[in-house]
Design a protein around this motif. Sequence first.
Motif, PDB file in Angstrom:
ATOM      1  N   ASN A   1     119.562  27.972  24.416  1.00 56.85           N
ATOM      2  CA  ASN A   1     119.494  27.064  23.258  1.00 56.85           C
ATOM      3  C   ASN A   1     118.039  26.810  22.858  1.00 56.85           C
ATOM      4  N   ALA A   2     117.155  26.647  23.844  1.00 56.03           N
ATOM      5  CA  ALA A   2     115.737  26.411  23.546  1.00 56.03           C
ATOM      6  C   ALA A   2     115.121  27.636  22.875  1.00 56.03           C
ATOM      7  N   LEU A   3     115.440  28.820  23.364  1.00 58.92           N
ATOM      8  CA  LEU A   3     114.911  30.040  22.752  1.00 58.92           C
ATOM      9  C   LEU A   3     115.411  30.211  21.321  1.00 58.92           C
ATOM     10  N   LEU A   4     116.687  29.906  21.110  1.00 59.64           N
ATOM     11  CA  LEU A   4     117.283  30.069  19.789  1.00 59.64           C
ATOM     12  C   LEU A   4     116.887  28.961  18.820  1.00 59.64           C
ATOM     13  N   GLY A   5     116.444  27.815  19.356  1.00 56.38           N
ATOM     14  CA  GLY A   5     116.071  26.690  18.505  1.00 56.38           C
ATOM     15  C   GLY A   5     117.264  25.973  17.915  1.00 56.38           C
ATOM     16  N   GLU A   6     118.422  26.147  18.522  1.00 51.94           N
ATOM     17  CA  GLU A   6     119.638  25.461  18.068  1.00 51.94           C
ATOM     18  C   GLU A   6     120.623  25.357  19.222  1.00 51.94           C
ATOM     19  N   GLU A   7     121.571  24.473  19.081  1.00 47.53           N
ATOM     20  CA  GLU A   7     122.568  24.232  20.120  1.00 47.53           C
ATOM     21  C   GLU A   7     123.734  25.204  19.972  1.00 47.53           C
ATOM     22  N   ARG A   8     123.559  26.446  20.394  1.00 43.09           N
ATOM     23  CA  ARG A   8     124.611  27.460  20.299  1.00 43.09           C
ATOM     24  C   ARG A   8     125.519  27.463  21.525  1.00 43.09           C
ATOM     25  N   MET A   9     124.953  27.183  22.694  1.00 43.03           N
ATOM     26  CA  MET A   9     125.712  27.211  23.940  1.00 43.03           C
ATOM     27  C   MET A   9     126.094  25.798  24.353  1.00 43.03           C
ATOM     28  N   VAL A  10     127.256  25.673  24.950  1.00 41.34           N
ATOM     29  CA  VAL A  10     127.695  24.381  25.471  1.00 41.34           C
ATOM     30  C   VAL A  10     126.889  24.098  26.737  1.00 41.34           C
ATOM     31  N   VAL A  11     126.312  22.897  26.802  1.00 43.62           N
ATOM     32  CA  VAL A  11     125.504  22.500  27.949  1.00 43.62           C
ATOM     33  C   VAL A  11     126.149  21.281  28.585  1.00 43.62           C
ATOM     34  N   ASN A  12     126.291  21.348  29.910  1.00 44.11           N
ATOM     35  CA  ASN A  12     126.909  20.253  30.646  1.00 44.11           C
ATOM     36  C   ASN A  12     126.319  20.258  32.045  1.00 44.11           C
ATOM     37  N   PRO A  13     126.066  19.078  32.627  1.00 45.83           N
ATOM     38  CA  PRO A  13     125.502  19.049  33.986  1.00 45.83           C
ATOM     39  C   PRO A  13     126.491  19.544  35.050  1.00 45.83           C
ATOM     40  N   VAL A  14     127.749  19.680  34.699  1.00 47.22           N
ATOM     41  CA  VAL A  14     128.756  20.154  35.646  1.00 47.22           C
ATOM     42  C   VAL A  14     128.673  21.672  35.753  1.00 47.22           C
ATOM     43  N   ALA A  15     128.513  22.176  36.975  1.00 44.71           N
ATOM     44  CA  ALA A  15     128.461  23.620  37.195  1.00 44.71           C
ATOM     45  C   ALA A  15     129.782  24.251  36.786  1.00 44.71           C
ATOM     46  N   GLY A  16     129.713  25.465  36.237  1.00 39.70           N
ATOM     47  CA  GLY A  16     130.926  26.184  35.865  1.00 39.70           C
ATOM     48  C   GLY A  16     131.358  25.975  34.433  1.00 39.70           C
ATOM     49  N   THR A  17     130.534  25.333  33.608  1.00 38.81           N
ATOM     50  CA  THR A  17     130.887  25.094  32.210  1.00 38.81           C
ATOM     51  C   THR A  17     130.973  26.411  31.440  1.00 38.81           C
ATOM     52  N   THR A  18     129.994  27.302  31.642  1.00 40.70           N
ATOM     53  CA  THR A  18     130.034  28.615  31.001  1.00 40.70           C
ATOM     54  C   THR A  18     130.920  29.514  31.849  1.00 40.70           C
ATOM     55  N   ARG A  19     132.019  29.984  31.257  1.00 37.46           N
ATOM     56  CA  ARG A  19     132.960  30.810  32.016  1.00 37.46           C
ATOM     57  C   ARG A  19     132.963  32.256  31.568  1.00 37.46           C
ATOM     58  N   ASP A  20     132.544  32.500  30.342  1.00 30.69           N
ATOM     59  CA  ASP A  20     132.493  33.854  29.814  1.00 30.69           C
ATOM     60  C   ASP A  20     131.057  34.173  29.451  1.00 30.69           C
ATOM     61  N   SER A  21     130.735  35.451  29.420  1.00 36.55           N
ATOM     62  CA  SER A  21     129.428  35.862  28.913  1.00 36.55           C
ATOM     63  C   SER A  21     129.445  35.702  27.399  1.00 36.55           C
ATOM     64  N   VAL A  22     128.411  35.076  26.872  1.00 36.39           N
ATOM     65  CA  VAL A  22     128.307  34.835  25.436  1.00 36.39           C
ATOM     66  C   VAL A  22     127.045  35.521  24.932  1.00 36.39           C
ATOM     67  N   ALA A  23     127.214  36.421  23.963  1.00 35.36           N
ATOM     68  CA  ALA A  23     126.079  37.163  23.410  1.00 35.36           C
ATOM     69  C   ALA A  23     125.712  36.623  22.041  1.00 35.36           C
ATOM     70  N   CYS A  24     124.419  36.568  21.765  1.00 33.30           N
ATOM     71  CA  CYS A  24     123.978  36.157  20.433  1.00 33.30           C
ATOM     72  C   CYS A  24     122.695  36.888  20.069  1.00 33.30           C
ATOM     73  N   GLY A  25     122.594  37.211  18.786  1.00 33.36           N
ATOM     74  CA  GLY A  25     121.434  37.911  18.279  1.00 33.36           C
ATOM     75  C   GLY A  25     120.233  36.996  18.173  1.00 33.36           C
ATOM     76  N   TYR A  26     119.061  37.584  18.318  1.00 37.46           N
ATOM     77  CA  TYR A  26     117.812  36.834  18.272  1.00 37.46           C
ATOM     78  C   TYR A  26     116.721  37.785  17.795  1.00 37.46           C
ATOM     79  N   GLU A  27     115.849  37.304  16.922  1.00 38.09           N
ATOM     80  CA  GLU A  27     114.741  38.136  16.466  1.00 38.09           C
ATOM     81  C   GLU A  27     113.440  37.530  16.962  1.00 38.09           C
ATOM     82  N   TRP A  28     112.621  38.378  17.593  1.00 35.90           N
ATOM     83  CA  TRP A  28     111.339  37.951  18.137  1.00 35.90           C
ATOM     84  C   TRP A  28     110.281  38.959  17.740  1.00 35.90           C
TER      85      TRP A  28
END
Length: 121
Positions: free
Chosen positions: A10-37
């Motif tokens: 989210n910090a790299l993308l500059g937006e809240e694209r991924m769900v963030v939670n202090p509980v481990a295991g929140t991300t269950r699938d691999s999520v891909a997103c494009g980024y230009e650098w």
Amino acid sequence: PNVGKSSLLNALLGEERMVVNPVAGTTRDSVACGYEWRGEKLLLIDTAGIRRQAAGGEEREELDRAAVAAARVAISQCHVALLLLDAYQGLTRADLAIAGLVTEQQKSCVIVANKADRLDA
């Protein structure tokens, strides 16, 4: 483990694209997103954390097996893997297992220590 992979993305993308939670295991699938650098198009993949076995019952273990399989695919397809560690917890068996997957696939790797703000000065 919850080392902050989604927060970093989210910090790299500059937006809240991924769900963030202090509980481990929140991300269950691999999520891909494009980024230009610097004019280069990149594909960033947020993978689920790889937890130790028996860390949540049979159903949880099935999800973890799927997460490991997805992480293996992401590693096999990447050019560079970011291995994100929790600086406060130190190097864990799970970190070593992921590093093993990266070296097994002969991929370039950048090791990133997160949560260093929690260390005593």
